[in-house]
Design a protein around this motif. Structure first.
Motif, PDB file in Angstrom:
ATOM      1  N   ALA A 192      45.272  24.136  30.896  1.00 53.74           N
ATOM      2  CA  ALA A 192      46.073  23.712  29.744  1.00 53.74           C
ATOM      3  C   ALA A 192      47.228  22.884  30.263  1.00 53.74           C
ATOM      4  CB  ALA A 192      46.601  24.926  28.977  1.00 53.74           C
ATOM      5  N   SER A 193      47.851  22.133  29.380  1.00 56.21           N
ATOM      6  CA  SER A 193      48.968  21.284  29.782  1.00 56.21           C
ATOM      7  C   SER A 193      50.211  21.657  29.014  1.00 56.21           C
ATOM      8  CB  SER A 193      48.679  19.814  29.505  1.00 56.21           C
ATOM      9  OG  SER A 193      47.377  19.501  29.877  1.00 56.21           O
ATOM     10  N   TYR A 194      51.337  21.498  29.704  1.00 53.41           N
ATOM     11  CA  TYR A 194      52.632  21.798  29.119  1.00 53.41           C
ATOM     12  C   TYR A 194      53.479  20.548  29.314  1.00 53.41           C
ATOM     13  CZ  TYR A 194      56.272  25.219  27.789  1.00 53.41           C
ATOM     14  OH  TYR A 194      57.237  25.933  27.136  1.00 53.41           O
ATOM     15  N   PHE A 195      54.141  20.107  28.251  1.00 58.88           N
ATOM     16  CA  PHE A 195      54.942  18.888  28.317  1.00 58.88           C
ATOM     17  C   PHE A 195      56.407  19.273  28.220  1.00 58.88           C
ATOM     18  CE2 PHE A 195      50.729  17.747  27.247  1.00 58.88           C
ATOM     19  CZ  PHE A 195      50.512  16.605  27.996  1.00 58.88           C
ATOM     20  N   VAL A 196      57.152  18.921  29.265  1.00 59.72           N
ATOM     21  CA  VAL A 196      58.540  19.370  29.361  1.00 59.72           C
ATOM     22  C   VAL A 196      59.438  18.162  29.633  1.00 59.72           C
ATOM     23  CG1 VAL A 196      60.111  20.956  30.515  1.00 59.72           C
ATOM     24  CG2 VAL A 196      57.692  21.555  30.348  1.00 59.72           C
ATOM     25  N   LEU A 197      60.413  17.946  28.743  1.00 56.43           N
ATOM     26  CA  LEU A 197      61.392  16.883  28.990  1.00 56.43           C
ATOM     27  C   LEU A 197      62.401  17.393  30.007  1.00 56.43           C
ATOM     28  CD1 LEU A 197      62.073  15.627  25.336  1.00 56.43           C
ATOM     29  CD2 LEU A 197      60.479  14.694  27.037  1.00 56.43           C
ATOM     30  N   CYS A 198      62.823  16.510  30.916  1.00 60.57           N
ATOM     31  CA  CYS A 198      63.790  16.874  31.947  1.00 60.57           C
ATOM     32  C   CYS A 198      64.824  15.757  32.029  1.00 60.57           C
ATOM     33  CB  CYS A 198      63.128  16.956  33.326  1.00 60.57           C
ATOM     34  SG  CYS A 198      61.602  17.878  33.373  1.00 60.57           S
ATOM     35  N   ASP A 199      66.097  16.120  32.074  1.00 59.95           N
ATOM     36  CA  ASP A 199      67.140  15.077  32.179  1.00 59.95           C
ATOM     37  C   ASP A 199      67.764  15.053  33.568  1.00 59.95           C
ATOM     38  OD1 ASP A 199      68.841  17.236  32.296  1.00 59.95           O
ATOM     39  OD2 ASP A 199      69.838  16.840  30.392  1.00 59.95           O
ATOM     40  N   LEU A 204      63.595  20.763  28.313  1.00 59.86           N
ATOM     41  CA  LEU A 204      63.275  21.025  26.909  1.00 59.86           C
ATOM     42  C   LEU A 204      61.762  20.873  26.721  1.00 59.86           C
ATOM     43  CD1 LEU A 204      64.401  21.563  24.010  1.00 59.86           C
ATOM     44  CD2 LEU A 204      64.246  19.086  23.670  1.00 59.86           C
ATOM     45  N   PRO A 205      61.055  21.979  26.503  1.00 59.93           N
ATOM     46  CA  PRO A 205      59.606  21.874  26.286  1.00 59.93           C
ATOM     47  C   PRO A 205      59.315  21.182  24.957  1.00 59.93           C
ATOM     48  CG  PRO A 205      60.250  24.144  26.799  1.00 59.93           C
ATOM     49  CD  PRO A 205      61.517  23.389  26.541  1.00 59.93           C
ATOM     50  N   VAL A 206      58.319  20.295  24.955  1.00 52.02           N
ATOM     51  CA  VAL A 206      57.950  19.616  23.707  1.00 52.02           C
ATOM     52  C   VAL A 206      56.481  19.823  23.347  1.00 52.02           C
ATOM     53  CG1 VAL A 206      59.779  17.898  23.549  1.00 52.02           C
ATOM     54  CG2 VAL A 206      57.790  17.425  24.983  1.00 52.02           C
ATOM     55  N   GLY A 207      55.908  20.924  23.826  1.00 53.31           N
ATOM     56  CA  GLY A 207      54.587  21.271  23.323  1.00 53.31           C
ATOM     57  C   GLY A 207      53.544  21.519  24.388  1.00 53.31           C
ATOM     58  N   THR A 317      71.926  20.386  24.986  1.00 51.94           N
ATOM     59  CA  THR A 317      72.331  20.587  23.587  1.00 51.94           C
ATOM     60  C   THR A 317      71.238  20.145  22.612  1.00 51.94           C
ATOM     61  OG1 THR A 317      73.365  18.420  23.530  1.00 51.94           O
ATOM     62  CG2 THR A 317      74.784  20.261  24.120  1.00 51.94           C
ATOM     63  N   ALA A 318      70.103  19.686  23.135  1.00 52.23           N
ATOM     64  CA  ALA A 318      69.035  19.186  22.248  1.00 52.23           C
ATOM     65  C   ALA A 318      68.096  20.320  21.861  1.00 52.23           C
ATOM     66  CB  ALA A 318      68.254  18.091  22.961  1.00 52.23           C
ATOM     67  N   LYS A 319      67.488  20.188  20.691  1.00 53.97           N
ATOM     68  CA  LYS A 319      66.444  21.156  20.365  1.00 53.97           C
ATOM     69  C   LYS A 319      65.390  20.515  19.458  1.00 53.97           C
ATOM     70  CE  LYS A 319      68.630  23.732  16.539  1.00 53.97           C
ATOM     71  NZ  LYS A 319      67.791  23.412  15.451  1.00 53.97           N
TER      72      LYS A 319
END
Ligand code: AMP
Ligand code: GLY
Length: 420
Positions: A192-199, A204-207, A317-319
């Motif tokens: 399975a794949s997990y998509f995670v935003l990183c700054d 922040l996981p996005v699905g 601070t994002a969601k």
């Protein structure tokens, strides 16, 4: 804002569709785009891999934000060049994109981060590689170290397949990408794949999503870039998702920052899950294709807000406001794909499809000719739908497919079977 998206596939059509709905987006340009993207954004015939061309275009068009879709410009450092020129960019630096561009680099990072993954060895010499597989035996996995357009991995169930793969790779079958080889322990389980935003620092996981790599129903036939996907992936339970963030993703991001090459963008985390334990199969430094099509249908306009928060370093601070929904995408491909196929056949009745927040037909490889939409690639359309259950989403997607008139196309009839 004036926004530029680089790329031309279904992934970029889905990104453009989501970004366009956000009131922050004033002008949207996709380069080079395709016939479907042209229905909602301007398309510009520039080469996304040529940093000089992209910067000149971005200056001329007063671009405020650049979103990089595919891996090739990332591996070439287009994001660094744009940032040096003063642009706000979504996508990792060339140094950080090595998490996709070099398998041995990723393995070193996993070692340093103590992230669970397959045991491995790294070879620059054919004879040493052959000796190692003879010692280890099959099943075993042979990987060309560099980018090989998704074709540089051989999962060898027999020793002979492993030695053939090593001969091919050192023989130049993948050019420079195969000059070094990573040999891995075979991992059993469900992917399975997990998509995670990183700054660079925050996540922040996005699905979650699962795709279908084989061309035929029942997961038969050769591998493709993906014949369909759905989100969420039920195998990635909350518990396994949290383990993935704690044991794999956060330690990776921390290690990248420690090395002075912070990771900013989306991390595509490919996992093998067995007995409740996730292990890393691979990272990609970009969104998945076709996984993005289902993620964007679920995220909608808020996608732009979280991509901006990523680029501006404010993910803490994002969601994301999630609906309790499911999305599915079914790829329509040209007959013959992933082997040789013809281009140019006319696709009709696309205008009869619903285009709304529940149904979107994203274009992956199309071109407009004399007022007709024509096939222009292997994977051509991504018929995507959302619903309150996966079964509902799937019924919508296949109903839309039945409305499309394209004699030269084919699709899998069982996308989502594992979750249903
Ligand atoms: P990669 O390009 O590294 O994602 O590999 C492509 C595909 O090969 C993955 O999606 C898996 O299905 C399979 N694969 C890669 N590495 C392994 C491994 N160590 N064990 C089992 N399957 C693997
Ligand atoms: N769907 C697989 C990938 O984007 O790499």
């Amino acid at each position: 804002m004036n926004i530029l998206i680089l790329g031309s596939g279904g992934r970029e059509h889905a990104l453009a569709w989501a970004v366009k709905q956000n009131p922050k987006c004033d002008r949207l340009i996709v380069a080079p785009g395709n016939a479907g993207i042209a229905q909602l954004a301007e398309c510009a015939a520039i080469n996304p891999e040529n940093a000089t061309e992209v910067i000149e275009f971005a200056n001329e068009n007063a671009i405020d934000f650049v979103i990089i879709g595919p891996e090739a410009p990332l591996a070439l450092g287009v994001s660094d060049a744009l940032r040096d020129a003063g642009f706000l960019v979504f996508g990792p630096s060339q140094a950080a994109a090595q998490l996709e561009a070099s398998k041995s680099f990723t393995k070193e990072i996993c070692d340093a981060a103590k992230a669970p993954t397959a045991a491995y060895a790294h070879f620059k010499n054919k004879d040493a590689a052959l000796a190692y597989v003879h010692e280890q035996g099959a099943p075993i996995v042979i990987k060309a170290d560099g980018l090989a357009a998704g074709k540089g991995v051989v999962v060898a169930m027999e020793l002979k397949d492993a030695t053939d793969a090593i001969e091919d790779m050192f023989g130049g079958a993948f050019g420079g990408a195969g000059a070094e080889v990573v040999i891995e322990e075979f991992m059993d389980g469900e992917e399975a794949s997990y998509f995670v935003l990183c700054d660079g620092k925050n996540l922040l996981p996005v699905g979650t999503a699962q795709d279908h790599k084989r061309v035929g129903d029942g997961d038969t036939g050769p591998n493709t870039g993906g014949m369909g996907a759905y989100s969420p992936a039920p195998i990635l339970t909350d518990d396994i998702a949290q383990k993935t963030l704690d044991e794999i993703v956060q330690p990776t991001i921390d290690e990248m920052a420690r090395r002075g090459t912070p990771y900013q963008g989306v991390l595509y985390v490919g996992l093998m899950i067995k007995d409740g334990q996730p292990r890393l199969v691979e990272y990609n430094a970009r969104f998945g294709d076709p996984e993005t099509q289902v993620l964007m249908l679920r995220l909608g306009a808020q996608a732009l807000d979280v991509l901006l928060a990523t680029a501006e370093g404010r993910l803490d601070t994002a969601k994301v406001n999630w609906a309790d929904d499911h999305a599915i995408t079914v790829v329509m491909a040209a007959k013959g794909y992933p082997g040789s196929y013809a281009k140019g056949s006319v696709i009709s009745k696309l205008e009869t499809l619903n285009s709304d927040s529940f149904n979107m037909c994203f274009h992956a490889g199309t071109i407009e000719k004399d007022g007709h939409i024509c096939a222009n690639g292997g994977r051509v359309l991504n018929v995507t739908a959302r619903g309150s259950s996966l079964a509902e989403a799937r019924a919508r997607a296949y109903a839309a497919i039945n409305q499309i008139d394209w004699a030269d196309g084919f699709y899998r009839t069982d996308i989502g079977w594992r979750a249903l």
